[in-house]
Motif scaffolding. Structure first.
Motif, mmCIF file in Angstrom:
data_model
loop_
_atom_site.group_PDB
_atom_site.id
_atom_site.type_symbol
_atom_site.label_atom_id
_atom_site.label_comp_id
_atom_site.label_asym_id
_atom_site.label_seq_id
_atom_site.Cartn_x
_atom_site.Cartn_y
_atom_site.Cartn_z
ATOM 1 N N GLU A 8 0.922 -1.229 0.098
ATOM 2 C CA GLU A 8 0.140 -0.009 -0.089
ATOM 3 C C GLU A 8 0.868 1.307 -0.047
ATOM 4 O O GLU A 8 0.369 2.339 -0.505
ATOM 5 C CB GLU A 8 -0.849 0.035 0.999
ATOM 6 N N ASN A 9 2.101 1.169 0.401
ATOM 7 C CA ASN A 9 2.835 2.611 0.821
ATOM 8 C C ASN A 9 4.252 1.974 0.954
ATOM 9 O O ASN A 9 4.726 1.141 0.974
ATOM 10 C CB ASN A 9 2.354 3.288 2.172
ATOM 11 N N ALA A 10 4.989 3.110 0.967
ATOM 12 C CA ALA A 10 6.773 2.986 0.965
ATOM 13 C C ALA A 10 7.010 2.230 2.424
ATOM 14 O O ALA A 10 8.041 1.640 2.217
ATOM 15 C CB ALA A 10 7.101 4.425 0.848
ATOM 16 N N VAL A 11 6.344 2.699 3.522
ATOM 17 C CA VAL A 11 6.745 1.980 4.728
ATOM 18 C C VAL A 11 6.576 0.547 4.622
ATOM 19 O O VAL A 11 7.347 -0.336 4.865
ATOM 20 C CB VAL A 11 5.732 2.632 5.651
ATOM 21 N N GLN A 12 5.508 0.075 4.088
ATOM 22 C CA GLN A 12 5.251 -1.408 3.850
ATOM 23 C C GLN A 12 6.300 -1.772 2.798
ATOM 24 O O GLN A 12 6.860 -3.165 2.913
ATOM 25 C CB GLN A 12 3.972 -1.681 3.320
ATOM 26 N N ALA A 13 6.654 -0.775 1.618
ATOM 27 C CA ALA A 13 7.538 -1.580 0.859
ATOM 28 C C ALA A 13 9.040 -1.800 1.307
ATOM 29 O O ALA A 13 9.647 -2.892 1.189
ATOM 30 C CB ALA A 13 7.642 -0.559 -0.312
ATOM 31 N N LEU A 14 9.530 -0.846 2.330
ATOM 32 C CA LEU A 14 10.619 -1.045 3.054
ATOM 33 C C LEU A 14 10.626 -2.340 3.934
ATOM 34 O O LEU A 14 11.660 -2.999 3.966
ATOM 35 C CB LEU A 14 10.994 0.216 3.815
ATOM 36 N N GLU A 15 9.528 -2.545 4.528
ATOM 37 C CA GLU A 15 9.636 -3.688 5.176
ATOM 38 C C GLU A 15 9.768 -4.923 4.533
ATOM 39 O O GLU A 15 10.557 -5.994 4.798
ATOM 40 C CB GLU A 15 8.341 -4.010 6.028
ATOM 41 N N GLU A 16 9.148 -5.101 3.056
ATOM 42 C CA GLU A 16 9.392 -6.146 2.291
ATOM 43 C C GLU A 16 10.465 -6.258 1.733
ATOM 44 O O GLU A 16 11.134 -7.290 1.463
ATOM 45 C CB GLU A 16 8.048 -6.247 1.088
ATOM 46 N N ARG A 27 19.792 -4.996 -3.463
ATOM 47 C CA ARG A 27 18.906 -3.865 -3.970
ATOM 48 C C ARG A 27 18.603 -3.403 -5.268
ATOM 49 O O ARG A 27 18.044 -2.935 -5.778
ATOM 50 C CB ARG A 27 19.054 -2.721 -2.889
ATOM 51 N N ASP A 28 20.159 -3.989 -5.887
ATOM 52 C CA ASP A 28 20.176 -3.755 -7.104
ATOM 53 C C ASP A 28 19.115 -4.394 -7.994
ATOM 54 O O ASP A 28 19.049 -4.226 -9.350
ATOM 55 C CB ASP A 28 21.657 -4.050 -7.851
ATOM 56 N N ASP A 29 18.573 -5.620 -7.614
ATOM 57 C CA ASP A 29 17.790 -6.595 -8.215
ATOM 58 C C ASP A 29 16.323 -6.489 -7.820
ATOM 59 O O ASP A 29 15.500 -7.169 -7.874
ATOM 60 C CB ASP A 29 18.253 -7.871 -8.065
ATOM 61 N N ILE A 30 16.101 -5.434 -6.818
ATOM 62 C CA ILE A 30 14.702 -4.944 -6.502
ATOM 63 C C ILE A 30 14.225 -3.679 -7.142
ATOM 64 O O ILE A 30 14.917 -2.684 -6.848
ATOM 65 C CB ILE A 30 14.695 -4.839 -4.835
ATOM 66 N N TYR A 31 13.000 -3.923 -7.705
ATOM 67 C CA TYR A 31 12.380 -2.850 -8.279
ATOM 68 C C TYR A 31 11.122 -2.448 -7.728
ATOM 69 O O TYR A 31 10.193 -3.294 -7.410
ATOM 70 C CB TYR A 31 12.249 -3.104 -9.975
ATOM 71 N N VAL A 32 10.831 -1.044 -7.487
ATOM 72 C CA VAL A 32 9.665 -0.511 -6.979
ATOM 73 C C VAL A 32 8.923 0.204 -8.071
ATOM 74 O O VAL A 32 9.415 1.114 -8.547
ATOM 75 C CB VAL A 32 9.707 0.302 -5.522
#
Length: 105
Positions: A8-16, A27-32
């Motif tokens: 839903e949001n950047a806070v949840q994105a950071l947790e995931e 993180r070089d292989d993670i895209y948001v």
């Protein structure tokens, strides 16, 4: 293997993203992805995640995206990040609802 997560949001994105790192993803292989370009840029910068660029898409697709609608651009980039055409279309619909999509390779 490509993983797709919806948050839903950047806070949840950071947790995931932290969970993905514990599983061995860089993180070089993670895209948001976010529907609006500015939001996407801000989140990728804040979370230090990768952006789909020429390396992933190739020069022709990168140039094509410059003249595409935002939806077409997002679907192309998500396909370049590892989703199938159908998965990218479904993910783009989630982006239309204001959610964030995380793709990890």
């Amino acid at each position: 293997m490509t993983l797709k997560l919806t948050v839903e949001n950047a806070v949840q994105a950071l947790e995931e993203i932290k969970k993905l790192e514990l599983q061995g993803h860089s993180r070089d292989d993670i895209y948001v992805f976010a529907h609006f370009r500015e939001r996407s840029d801000d989140i990728n910068k804040a979370l230090d995640t990768a952006e789909v660029g020429i390396k992933e898409q190739g020069i022709l697709n990168s140039m094509k995206n410059m003249f595409s609608s935002r939806g077409d651009e997002l679907r192309n980039k998500m396909e370049s990040a590892g989703l199938t055409k159908e998965e990218a279309a479904n993910a783009e619909e989630e982006l239309d609802q204001g959610k964030l999509i995380i793709i990890a390779n």
